[in-house]
Design a protein around this motif. Structure first.
Motif, PDB file in Angstrom:
ATOM      1  N   ASP A 100       0.803  -1.229   0.000  1.00  0.00           N
ATOM      2  CA  ASP A 100       0.000   0.000   0.000  1.00  0.00           C
ATOM      3  C   ASP A 100       0.833   1.276   0.000  1.00  0.00           C
ATOM      4  OD1 ASP A 100      -2.382  -1.232  -0.153  1.00  0.00           O
ATOM      5  OD2 ASP A 100      -2.810  -1.190   2.005  1.00  0.00           O
ATOM      6  N   ASP A 101       1.852   1.311   0.848  1.00  0.00           N
ATOM      7  CA  ASP A 101       2.612   2.555   1.003  1.00  0.00           C
ATOM      8  C   ASP A 101       3.487   2.858  -0.213  1.00  0.00           C
ATOM      9  OD1 ASP A 101       4.398   0.421   1.624  1.00  0.00           O
ATOM     10  OD2 ASP A 101       5.720   1.891   2.579  1.00  0.00           O
ATOM     11  N   ALA A 102       3.600   1.903  -1.148  1.00  0.00           N
ATOM     12  CA  ALA A 102       4.448   2.140  -2.325  1.00  0.00           C
ATOM     13  C   ALA A 102       3.620   2.445  -3.572  1.00  0.00           C
ATOM     14  CB  ALA A 102       5.347   0.932  -2.571  1.00  0.00           C
ATOM     15  N   ARG A 103       2.299   2.486  -3.404  1.00  0.00           N
ATOM     16  CA  ARG A 103       1.436   2.665  -4.587  1.00  0.00           C
ATOM     17  C   ARG A 103       1.603   4.038  -5.234  1.00  0.00           C
ATOM     18  NH1 ARG A 103      -2.936  -1.107  -2.909  1.00  0.00           N
ATOM     19  NH2 ARG A 103      -1.922  -3.038  -3.542  1.00  0.00           N
ATOM     20  N   ASP A 104       1.974   5.053  -4.417  1.00  0.00           N
ATOM     21  CA  ASP A 104       2.105   6.404  -4.972  1.00  0.00           C
ATOM     22  C   ASP A 104       3.544   6.778  -5.288  1.00  0.00           C
ATOM     23  OD1 ASP A 104      -0.618   6.776  -4.796  1.00  0.00           O
ATOM     24  OD2 ASP A 104      -0.493   7.501  -2.730  1.00  0.00           O
ATOM     25  N   GLY A 105       4.441   5.814  -5.198  1.00  0.00           N
ATOM     26  CA  GLY A 105       5.828   6.109  -5.543  1.00  0.00           C
ATOM     27  C   GLY A 105       6.792   5.360  -4.654  1.00  0.00           C
ATOM     28  N   PHE A 106       7.939   5.020  -5.239  1.00  0.00           N
ATOM     29  CA  PHE A 106       8.944   4.294  -4.451  1.00  0.00           C
ATOM     30  C   PHE A 106      10.343   4.736  -4.826  1.00  0.00           C
ATOM     31  CE2 PHE A 106       7.732   1.325  -7.989  1.00  0.00           C
ATOM     32  CZ  PHE A 106       8.941   1.331  -8.676  1.00  0.00           C
ATOM     33  N   LEU A 107      11.252   4.409  -3.946  1.00  0.00           N
ATOM     34  CA  LEU A 107      12.668   4.675  -4.167  1.00  0.00           C
ATOM     35  C   LEU A 107      13.391   3.354  -3.972  1.00  0.00           C
ATOM     36  CD1 LEU A 107      15.036   6.640  -4.511  1.00  0.00           C
ATOM     37  CD2 LEU A 107      14.898   7.141  -2.071  1.00  0.00           C
ATOM     38  N   LEU A 108      13.833   2.756  -5.073  1.00  0.00           N
ATOM     39  CA  LEU A 108      14.532   1.474  -4.998  1.00  0.00           C
ATOM     40  C   LEU A 108      16.023   1.725  -4.800  1.00  0.00           C
ATOM     41  CD1 LEU A 108      12.911  -0.613  -7.893  1.00  0.00           C
ATOM     42  CD2 LEU A 108      13.038  -1.305  -5.495  1.00  0.00           C
ATOM     43  N   ASP A 109      16.609   1.080  -3.814  1.00  0.00           N
ATOM     44  CA  ASP A 109      18.038   1.230  -3.532  1.00  0.00           C
ATOM     45  C   ASP A 109      18.657  -0.169  -3.502  1.00  0.00           C
ATOM     46  OD1 ASP A 109      20.528   1.482  -2.382  1.00  0.00           O
ATOM     47  OD2 ASP A 109      19.860   2.593  -0.611  1.00  0.00           O
ATOM     48  N   GLY A 110      19.495  -0.455  -4.494  1.00  0.00           N
ATOM     49  CA  GLY A 110      20.152  -1.771  -4.514  1.00  0.00           C
ATOM     50  C   GLY A 110      19.379  -2.815  -5.294  1.00  0.00           C
ATOM     51  N   PHE A 111      18.345  -2.425  -5.965  1.00  0.00           N
ATOM     52  CA  PHE A 111      17.579  -3.307  -6.850  1.00  0.00           C
ATOM     53  C   PHE A 111      17.081  -2.470  -8.007  1.00  0.00           C
ATOM     54  CE2 PHE A 111      13.843  -5.253  -8.630  1.00  0.00           C
ATOM     55  CZ  PHE A 111      14.138  -6.603  -8.644  1.00  0.00           C
TER      56      PHE A 111
END
Ligand code: ADP
Ligand code: ADP
Length: 225
Positions: A80-91
């Motif tokens: 749910d908390d990633a539905r509006d945007g995410f920051l991928l670090d290391g993947f």
């Protein structure tokens, strides 16, 4: 998809400052932070099956197999908390991981906004990683570049700072080799998709952050037009 949704990837060698920049970017934007290294370390500390499987690879500076990492990363970006945007670090860290991410994003009707490459030369990487110290909660310091107020103690919670096992010199070299062999092809991969943005990671953390912020502001403006 909301036109202002930011789905970002931080790419770069181990120790380039991805985690340091992620901490700052999360203060600027409400992004779910997805760091596969942190997730794997957490699983290892809890002694889960995933953690036990990952440990031997991490300890020798190798990459954890794609099928293990892809599962946890793709599940996380759909929370749910990633539905509006995410920051991928290391993947992603390999081409098959990037392919799996592309396929999942297409299925979800979402797209990657930008891939932020934080680049630093190998000699500086070794200096950075050998001086890196972390708190139990995962806060990062550097003995020379970003020392805590009281030697060996976290500024935030006072716990003892330690050196990650895989930050010891022989493992660092193995990780760097792995980066050049398996991960650096992603630079071309995302360049071809027109998503790559390069940042000089040898600058100070503040300067790198300012450059990233300026780039993201431009991208968002372009999106609104
Ligand atoms: P760094 O500080 O070098 O960027 P991370 O904390 O991201 O390190 O990762 C630590 C270790 O966890 C890696 O050396 C690797 O063994 C494992 N790992 C993390 N992310 C991935 C991934 N996407 N694919 C394979 N292994 C991974
Ligand atoms: P990564 O997540 O890419 O592995 P980190 O953010 O953990 O890298 O940074 C590695 C080490 O280098 C840490 O000890 C951090 O305090 C230090 N560091 C990060 N960015 C910079 C910078 N721009 N200049 C000098 N040291 C830095």
């Amino acid at each position: 998809m909301s036109p202002l949704e930011l789905n970002l990837i931080l790419l770069g060698p181990p120790g380039a400052g991805k985690g340091t920049q992620a901490e700052r970017l999360r203060e600027d934007f409400p992004l779910a932070y997805v760091a596969t290294g942190d997730m794997l370390r957490e699983a290892r500390n809890q002694g889960t099956e995933l953690g036990l499987k990952a440990q031997e690879f991490m300890d020798r500076g190798d990459l954890v197999p794609d099928e293990v990492v892809i599962g946890i990363a793709l599940e996380r970006i759909q929370a749910d908390d990633a539905r509006d945007g995410f920051l991928l670090d290391g993947f992603p860290r390999t081409v098959p991981q990037a392919d799996a991410l592309d396929a999942a994003m297409a299925d979800l009707g979402r797209r990657i906004t930008a891939v932020l490459l934080v680049d630093v030369a190998d000699e500086e990487i070794v200096r950075r990683i050998s001086g890196r110290r972390v708190s139990k909660a995962g806060r990062t310091y550097h003995v020379d570049y970003d020392p805590p107020k009281h030697a060996g103690r976290c500024d935030v919670d006072g716990t003892q700072l330690v050196q990650r096992e895989d930050d010891k010199p022989d493992v660092v070299l193995a990780r760097l080799r792995k980066y050049h062999e398996a991960t650096s092809p992603l630079i071309d991969y995302y360049e071809r998709q027109g998503l790559l943005r390069r940042f000089d990671g040898s600058r100070s953390p503040v300067e790198v952050h300012d450059h990233i912020r300026a780039t993201l502001a431009t991208l968002r403006l372009e999106d609104e037009l």
